[in-house]
Design a protein around this motif. Sequence first.
Motif, mmCIF file in Angstrom:
data_model
loop_
_atom_site.group_PDB
_atom_site.id
_atom_site.type_symbol
_atom_site.label_atom_id
_atom_site.label_comp_id
_atom_site.label_asym_id
_atom_site.label_seq_id
_atom_site.Cartn_x
_atom_site.Cartn_y
_atom_site.Cartn_z
ATOM 1 N N LYS A 1 5.931 10.607 -5.939
ATOM 2 C CA LYS A 1 7.365 10.436 -6.172
ATOM 3 C C LYS A 1 7.636 9.354 -7.214
ATOM 4 O O LYS A 1 8.501 9.509 -8.076
ATOM 5 N N MET A 2 6.884 8.248 -7.132
ATOM 6 C CA MET A 2 7.076 7.167 -8.093
ATOM 7 C C MET A 2 6.657 7.598 -9.499
ATOM 8 O O MET A 2 7.303 7.248 -10.492
ATOM 9 N N ALA A 3 5.579 8.380 -9.583
ATOM 10 C CA ALA A 3 5.112 8.851 -10.893
ATOM 11 C C ALA A 3 6.136 9.782 -11.529
ATOM 12 O O ALA A 3 6.420 9.693 -12.727
ATOM 13 N N GLY B 1 -14.956 -0.056 -11.629
ATOM 14 C CA GLY B 1 -14.323 1.264 -11.605
ATOM 15 C C GLY B 1 -13.026 1.261 -10.827
ATOM 16 O O GLY B 1 -12.036 1.890 -11.233
ATOM 17 N N LEU B 2 -12.996 0.548 -9.703
ATOM 18 C CA LEU B 2 -11.779 0.432 -8.908
ATOM 19 C C LEU B 2 -10.673 -0.253 -9.695
ATOM 20 O O LEU B 2 -9.509 0.166 -9.661
ATOM 21 N N LYS B 3 -11.034 -1.302 -10.425
ATOM 22 C CA LYS B 3 -10.055 -2.019 -11.245
ATOM 23 C C LYS B 3 -9.442 -1.088 -12.291
ATOM 24 O O LYS B 3 -8.216 -1.071 -12.489
ATOM 25 N N GLN B 4 -10.295 -0.313 -12.962
ATOM 26 C CA GLN B 4 -9.799 0.604 -13.991
ATOM 27 C C GLN B 4 -8.925 1.700 -13.383
ATOM 28 O O GLN B 4 -7.885 2.072 -13.957
ATOM 29 N N CYS B 5 -9.325 2.217 -12.251
ATOM 30 C CA CYS B 5 -8.528 3.262 -11.589
ATOM 31 C C CYS B 5 -7.166 2.729 -11.157
ATOM 32 O O CYS B 5 -6.146 3.427 -11.279
ATOM 33 N N LEU B 6 -7.141 1.501 -10.655
ATOM 34 C CA LEU B 6 -5.867 0.888 -10.264
ATOM 35 C C LEU B 6 -4.976 0.643 -11.477
ATOM 36 O O LEU B 6 -3.749 0.794 -11.400
ATOM 37 N N LEU B 7 -5.588 0.270 -12.606
ATOM 38 C CA LEU B 7 -4.819 0.079 -13.833
ATOM 39 C C LEU B 7 -4.156 1.385 -14.273
ATOM 40 O O LEU B 7 -2.974 1.410 -14.631
ATOM 41 N N LEU B 8 -4.920 2.473 -14.251
ATOM 42 C CA LEU B 8 -4.377 3.779 -14.633
ATOM 43 C C LEU B 8 -3.267 4.204 -13.688
ATOM 44 O O LEU B 8 -2.206 4.685 -14.115
ATOM 45 N N LEU B 9 -3.505 4.028 -12.396
ATOM 46 C CA LEU B 9 -2.512 4.420 -11.406
ATOM 47 C C LEU B 9 -1.248 3.591 -11.549
ATOM 48 O O LEU B 9 -0.126 4.131 -11.503
ATOM 49 N N ALA B 10 -1.410 2.283 -11.725
ATOM 50 C CA ALA B 10 -0.246 1.402 -11.855
ATOM 51 C C ALA B 10 0.583 1.754 -13.083
ATOM 52 O O ALA B 10 1.816 1.796 -13.029
ATOM 53 N N GLN B 11 -0.098 2.016 -14.205
ATOM 54 C CA GLN B 11 0.631 2.388 -15.422
ATOM 55 C C GLN B 11 1.378 3.694 -15.223
ATOM 56 O O GLN B 11 2.504 3.872 -15.705
ATOM 57 N N TYR B 12 0.770 4.616 -14.497
ATOM 58 C CA TYR B 12 1.355 5.953 -14.322
ATOM 59 C C TYR B 12 2.609 5.919 -13.464
ATOM 60 O O TYR B 12 3.504 6.743 -13.633
ATOM 61 N N ALA C 1 -0.869 12.226 -10.605
ATOM 62 C CA ALA C 1 -0.720 11.045 -9.751
ATOM 63 C C ALA C 1 -1.664 11.128 -8.551
ATOM 64 O O ALA C 1 -2.303 10.134 -8.170
ATOM 65 N N GLN C 2 -1.761 12.333 -7.953
ATOM 66 C CA GLN C 2 -2.683 12.526 -6.832
ATOM 67 C C GLN C 2 -4.127 12.324 -7.281
ATOM 68 O O GLN C 2 -4.946 11.752 -6.545
ATOM 69 N N SER D 1 0.844 -1.185 0.000
ATOM 70 C CA SER D 1 0.000 0.000 0.000
ATOM 71 C C SER D 1 0.884 1.241 0.000
ATOM 72 O O SER D 1 1.846 1.335 0.769
ATOM 73 N N TYR D 2 0.542 2.199 -0.857
ATOM 74 C CA TYR D 2 1.329 3.429 -0.999
ATOM 75 C C TYR D 2 0.510 4.634 -0.562
ATOM 76 O O TYR D 2 -0.709 4.693 -0.763
ATOM 77 N N THR D 3 1.210 5.600 0.039
ATOM 78 C CA THR D 3 0.567 6.861 0.407
ATOM 79 C C THR D 3 0.528 7.770 -0.816
ATOM 80 O O THR D 3 1.153 7.505 -1.840
ATOM 81 N N ALA D 4 -0.172 8.896 -0.669
ATOM 82 C CA ALA D 4 -0.287 9.840 -1.774
ATOM 83 C C ALA D 4 1.084 10.409 -2.151
ATOM 84 O O ALA D 4 1.405 10.559 -3.340
#
Length: 423
Positions: free
Chosen positions: A32-34, A206-217, A141-142, A24-27
Amino acid sequence: MKTMRNIALALALIMPLALLAQRSYTADEISKMAIKHNISVRTADNQIQQAAETRKDTYTGFLPKVSGSAIGFAADKHLLDLDLGLASYSALKNGVSAGISVMQPIYAGGRISNSYKLSKYGEDAAEIQKNISIRQVGYNAQRYFWQVVNCKEALRTLDVSDSLLSKLHIDVSSAVKAGLKNRNDLLRVELEQNKNESARIKLNNGLKQCLLLLAQYIGKSQTDIDVSSVIEIGKLPVLFPMDISSLSKVEQRPEYKLLEKNVEISHTNLNIEKGKSLPTFSIGATYSYDNFFDKDNLSGAVFATVSIPISNLWEGGHNEKKANLQLQNARETLQDSKELLAIDIQKAHDDVIESWQQIKVASKSIVQAEENLRLNYNTYRVGTTTMTDMLEAQAALQSAKNEYIQAYAAYQLCIVDYKNKTE
């Protein structure tokens, strides 16, 4: 049977490892990772390196220009053949020649120094552009982070709603069996449970899609990440402290600094155009060796050159006027943008306050919706409230909680936006 026990044991060992692998990552960690992974930041780094190479190349204009040459030939007969009557003379059947020359510019109308300034300004502009990219990437990223949080918190709210409906379903089922309630009430509860089930399917997708976008970013696998943010639904956060003066922050904005750099670039371009009408002065030296008459010859010389671009005195005037107009446009754009940036900062300031006030309203709505649900539940049990009123009260509470979650996420993004525009 033994095989089944082995499979069960293997699954028991693998599942904890899979859970440990998902972090689990914080905001702040997500941002920073993005920034580290995002292509726009890497592109900005490459542009900085390109600008640095341009500056280094331009610097060579201050250095002497060195050139060398060599020639050799061999002919089938002498190139020089003289018949003097009593005697004849032949030469230049073969020969070699080599030389080196050095030219040092002393004065070139400021074109060399101004070109070097221009390359430095380009490097500075690339650095500023990278800063803008970093801020935008951090904000995006936020935004992806809070979209994930929004979905997760909405699912958590849905769990509470399901729990209330399950409890209500048990109570109504008992009342129907006892003949105290109409079966229609039970059907209405089940219909509301079906609505929640449908909403859960949409939220999970929707959660799955949001996680996909976040992970790619951020350059991670969706199965490797989760977000860490606990929202205390109904609690009013402390208002983010802000400076009321927006004008004092304008000149800190990278967008303003980039426009300032554009003015400097335009001014330097004007000086370069003026320099094209000025004379150039250089000094040089040559040293050569030749052997054309079967004899080695060495020679050297120093010289000075002056070049006056006479025709440019009238031809270059048009380019100077054009460069001067570009400079005026850059200055006017800077002044106009300064005012717009101040308005932009003021808007970011007001957006933080507005989003905080929305949380305040949502918090009150939750308290009121909870009390409304409690009253409707009690009155329904004694038969003075209909099931429709009861379910509407439950839906109102769920809606109030969802509005709070959305307002809280918007508030956090407004804070990030304000920081980007003032820090």
